[in-house]
Structure formats: C-alpha cells, structure tokens
Design a protein around this motif. Structure first.
Motif, short mmCIF file in Angstrom:
data_model
loop_
_atom_site.label_atom_id
_atom_site.label_comp_id
_atom_site.label_asym_id
_atom_site.label_seq_id
_atom_site.Cartn_x
_atom_site.Cartn_y
_atom_site.Cartn_z
N LEU A 52 0.81 -1.47 -0.34
CA LEU A 52 -0.04 -0.02 -0.44
C LEU A 52 0.71 1.16 0.34
N LEU A 53 1.56 1.36 0.57
CA LEU A 53 2.55 2.39 1.19
C LEU A 53 2.93 2.90 -0.38
N ARG A 54 3.69 1.83 -1.57
CA ARG A 54 4.28 1.85 -2.82
C ARG A 54 3.78 2.53 -3.77
N THR A 55 2.32 1.56 -3.10
CA THR A 55 0.89 2.19 -4.74
C THR A 55 0.90 4.06 -3.92
N LEU A 56 0.64 4.53 -2.46
CA LEU A 56 1.07 5.45 -1.95
C LEU A 56 1.68 6.44 -2.51
N SER A 57 3.36 6.01 -2.28
CA SER A 57 4.10 7.04 -2.86
C SER A 57 4.54 7.19 -4.43
N ALA A 58 3.57 5.46 -5.39
CA ALA A 58 4.13 5.80 -6.84
C ALA A 58 3.08 7.49 -6.90
N LEU A 59 1.65 7.28 -5.92
CA LEU A 59 0.84 8.97 -5.97
C LEU A 59 2.09 10.54 -5.51
N GLY A 60 2.56 10.38 -5.34
CA GLY A 60 3.60 11.58 -5.06
C GLY A 60 3.80 11.58 -3.73
N THR A 61 3.82 11.12 -2.40
CA THR A 61 3.63 11.33 -1.50
C THR A 61 4.95 12.22 -1.05
N ASN A 62 6.16 12.41 -2.41
CA ASN A 62 6.88 13.47 -2.35
C ASN A 62 7.27 13.81 -2.67
N ILE A 222 7.80 23.93 -12.47
CA ILE A 222 9.21 22.79 -11.88
C ILE A 222 8.52 22.09 -10.54
N TYR A 223 9.19 20.53 -10.96
CA TYR A 223 8.41 19.28 -10.56
C TYR A 223 9.90 19.55 -9.11
N LEU A 224 9.98 18.24 -8.24
CA LEU A 224 11.00 18.18 -7.24
C LEU A 224 10.08 16.73 -7.05
N GLN A 225 11.16 15.84 -6.94
CA GLN A 225 11.20 15.15 -5.73
C GLN A 225 11.43 14.50 -4.88
N ALA A 226 11.15 15.27 -3.61
CA ALA A 226 12.21 15.57 -1.93
C ALA A 226 12.18 14.54 -1.21
N GLU A 227 12.98 13.86 0.20
CA GLU A 227 12.83 12.75 1.58
C GLU A 227 11.43 13.20 1.79
N GLU A 228 10.21 12.43 2.50
CA GLU A 228 9.33 12.11 2.22
C GLU A 228 9.57 12.98 3.84
N ASP A 229 10.25 13.12 4.88
CA ASP A 229 9.93 13.48 6.10
C ASP A 229 10.38 15.30 5.57
N GLN A 230 11.12 15.84 4.65
CA GLN A 230 11.20 16.48 5.14
C GLN A 230 10.31 17.44 4.19
N ILE A 231 9.17 17.25 3.26
CA ILE A 231 9.17 17.35 2.21
C ILE A 231 8.08 19.17 2.90
N SER A 256 0.97 15.72 -1.13
CA SER A 256 0.01 15.32 -1.51
C SER A 256 -0.91 15.00 -0.63
N ASP A 257 -2.12 14.82 -0.50
CA ASP A 257 -3.27 14.11 0.24
C ASP A 257 -2.42 12.60 1.20
N ALA A 258 -1.84 12.05 -0.46
CA ALA A 258 -2.14 10.08 -0.03
C ALA A 258 -0.85 10.67 0.81
N LEU A 259 0.14 11.68 1.07
CA LEU A 259 1.59 11.45 2.83
C LEU A 259 0.51 11.47 3.79
N ALA A 260 -0.45 12.46 3.82
CA ALA A 260 -1.00 12.68 5.29
C ALA A 260 -1.94 10.98 5.47
N ALA A 261 -2.25 10.42 3.91
CA ALA A 261 -3.33 9.08 4.04
C ALA A 261 -1.94 7.84 4.43
N LYS A 262 -0.77 8.09 4.05
CA LYS A 262 0.11 7.22 4.16
C LYS A 262 0.82 6.85 5.67
N ARG A 263 0.63 8.75 6.31
CA ARG A 263 1.35 8.12 7.63
C ARG A 263 0.12 7.98 8.77
#
Length: 393
Positions: A52-62, A222-231, A256-263
């Motif tokens: 599930l977390l892998r799926t949520l990460s693919a939705l742009g949690t970071n 501009i798009y970026l990916q960052a460390e999830e706990d530092q987003i 992403s709202d998916a980050l809150a769901a992931k946590r």
C-alpha cells in the motif's frame, strides 16, 4: 543436596519432556500456534502495508510542483536557472521542469494550422519522466542527445488524438509538424497520474525548443521529489529558492494528500500489530500453564522423592520453571519458522513485497520465554509447597 548447576537444572527440566513426549509436543504446539499467529498477523499486514505504501508513494507523496502565480499583469516568469537552483536544496532528490512553447502540433501539413487538437507543445528536461514516476509505453524518452534534435515524445492522450498508437520496431518513426518544422516521434508515454497535463502534451527537448519555437527558456512548471520526511520544509523554502527577489510570485502545491493517508496507515497498522500479538501470546501462555499444572499433579511422587532426598523448595521451583521455559522456547522456535513460512507463501501469492518484522520475530521468541516463566510460576510454587510425606502418600 548440592547446589544445582545450569546443566543439571536443564537436565531435570527435560525429564518431564522426555518422559511425556506427546504432551510436551502438544503443549509446545500451543505456544507455536500463538507465535506463528503473531508473526502471521504482523507479517501479512506489514507486507500488505508495504504494498500500500509503495502504491501511495507512486501517487507522489514526496512530490511538489511549483508554478508562477496566475492572473498577474504582466505575467510572472520563473527564472531560467530555477530548476538548477531547486536541485541544490539539500533534501531534494531530483528536480525537473517543463515550459509551454505556445506552439501547435499537427499530424501533417494539410491540417488547419489553427487546429491544435487541444494539445500543448512543452519543452522538457531529460529527467522529467524520472521525477514524475512516468513510464514509456513504446519507444524511448528524451535524453542528452535527442533533447537538442527535432524529436518529440507524445503523451498518451496526444498520441491518440494524432492517430498514433504505436511506433515501428525499426527505421524512422512517424513525423509531426511543430511550428511548421517536421519532428520525429521517438516515444509514446503511458498515462502520468502525477501530472495529467503531460498526457495531453507533445514533449520536445529544452534546446530543441529554443531552435524550433520562440521558447525563451523560462520554465512554467517545476517538479521535484524530496525526502518524504522533509517535504514540508522543502515546500516552505521553495518560493524563495526559485525567485529570491519575489517569492510571492511562486505558487507551490501542498504535499500530496496521499502523504497524510500514508502516515495514518503506518500508525493504524502499528496499533493493530500490538493488540494481535498480545492476544496470541496470552492464548499460548494459558496452554502452557494448564499443561504444567497437570504435570505437577501427575508427578507428586517424583516431587516427594526428591524432597525426601534433600531437594529444597527453590530447586523444585527451578525444575518446573525450567521445564516450562524449555517447552515455551521449543514452541517459540517452531512457531517462528511456521509463521515465516506462512507469511512468505501468502505474500508471494498476493505479489506483495515480503516483510517479516524483525522486531516481531525477536519479540515472539522473547515473549515465548517470558510466557514460559509466567506460565510455570504457579505450578512451580505449588510443587515446591508439597511436603515429602504428603507427596509420597
């Protein structure tokens, strides 16, 4: 009677197990089922959680997206070096950008030049697909070589509207007109959930856009990916990094709202693990305690003889606690192996990543030993209280 050493104590503890093998096996089975249950109810949800977390990460949690604030007069332009500046932020893993060239793409020169089919032509950095977790359906994406050449990659919707569903296996790909210049299609993308605008776009290289169109070099997204706990921290400094003079001109999407769901998912699964593990150990401990009480009742003569030969109460207690601990340890080892095997099989069947929480396995073994001590305490004290004359009568 002399003081019992550890080896003697273990030997006495194994007497009851060796002489009553079937009962010992059934008693250990109770612990084994309890520990196996604990591992299964932690391992299977943990594997499901990982999927599930892998799926949520693919939705742009970071993932974050920065654009100019709209409806300003004159229009806001992001600095040309903004993507490079963003990439220098410590927690940022990768940064990319696209820019609207305000050009039209056509299938051939007989199409009305004003008919863009609702498609946009975007200048793209070569690492865009990596940043957006996108995939190429057929062909290839832009790279350091092709980003300066008249080559184009089509989004999934753009390819459909242009009547292109595939590319030849060999030879030159189909060509399209961009700003009255022929460009070769080198790839078609799958849908990009993180940025649906890419699906309706034709992507050309950053340098090629300068040559083929009137592109001025200013990125529009501009798009970026960052460390999830530092987003959140990255989001806070992003406007000032992109435009130090006027950070208010930069609009940054929320994480992403998916980050809150992931946590929330991580928290709820952790609470579930603790509750199920406690229940499993309780059931196993009750089984061992019951077996040890019966063992004391059946071995009254043995206890009386040992007391008559000089064994004191502490040695009797230690003997029965040792037996209880050994029974629980055997069940714990067997249950751990059984739980790992069951979890592995189920995760493989569901195509989930296998996750065996090391803490759960170690806690299971430690819990089995602790359960043995607790379960054997009352039977051991009961055995120690027996007087020799009462036990031998």
């Amino acid at each position: 009677m002399s003081r019992l050493g550890p080896r003697d104590l273990v030997g006495l503890g194994l007497v009851g197990i060796r002489t009553r093998k079937m009962r010992a096996a059934l008693s250990s089975l109770g612990i084994a089922i309890g520990i196996a249950t604990m591992l299964v109810v932690t391992g299977i949800p943990a594997s499901s959680q990982a999927d599930l977390l892998r799926t949520l990460s693919a939705l742009g949690t970071n993932t974050l997206q920065a654009t100019p604030v709209p409806d300003r007069n004159p229009p806001v332009l992001l600095p040309e070096d903004a993507p490079a500046m963003v990439a220098r932020i410590g927690p940022v893993l990768t940064a990319s950008a696209v820019a609207n060239t305000h050009s039209v793409i056509r299938r051939n020169d007989r199409t009305d030049p004003a008919d863009g089919l609702g498609l946009s032509v975007l200048a793209s950095k070569a690492n865009l697909l990596t940043t957006l977790n996108g995939r190429v359906r057929v062909g290839r994406f832009l790279d350091a070589t092709s980003e300066s050449l008249p080559m184009v990659v089509l989004g999934s919707v753009a390819a459909t509207r242009l009547g292109l569903t595939g590319l030849p296996f060999s030879g030159t790909g189909p060509q399209v007109l961009i700003a009255d210049q022929w460009c070769t299609v080198i790839g078609i993308l799958d849908s990009v959930p993180l940025s649906p605008d890419i699906d309706r776009a034709a992507l050309i290289g950053w340098d090629a856009a300068r040559t083929l169109t009137h592109f001025d070099g200013h990125p529009t997204v501009i798009y970026l990916q960052a460390e999830e706990d530092q987003i959140e921290a990255v989001s806070a400094v992003l406007p000032a990094t992109i435009d130090p003079q006027k950070p208010s001109n930069v609009q940054v999407t929320r994480p992403s709202d998916a980050l809150a769901a992931k946590r929330a998912t991580e928290s709820s699964f952790s609470a579930l693990f603790l509750g199920l593990a406690a229940i499993a150990l309780l059931v196993g401990g009750i089984g061992v305690a019951n077996t040890m009480v019966i063992s004391v009742l059946e071995r009254r003569s043995e206890i009386g003889l040992r007391r008559a030969l000089g064994a004191h109460r502490g040695q009797i207690r230690a003997q029965f606690i040792t037996e209880s601990v050994v029974l629980s340890a055997l069940g714990g080892v067997a249950g751990t192996l059984l739980g790992i095997a069951a979890t592995t099989g189920y995760a493989w069947y569901q195509s989930w990543p296998l996750v065996i929480p090391a803490g759960a396995a170690l806690a299971g073994l430690a819990g089995a030993l602790a359960t043995g001590v607790v379960a054997g305490a009352y039977p051991a004290m009961r055995a120690a209280r027996l007087m020799p004359t009462e036990a031998l009568s």
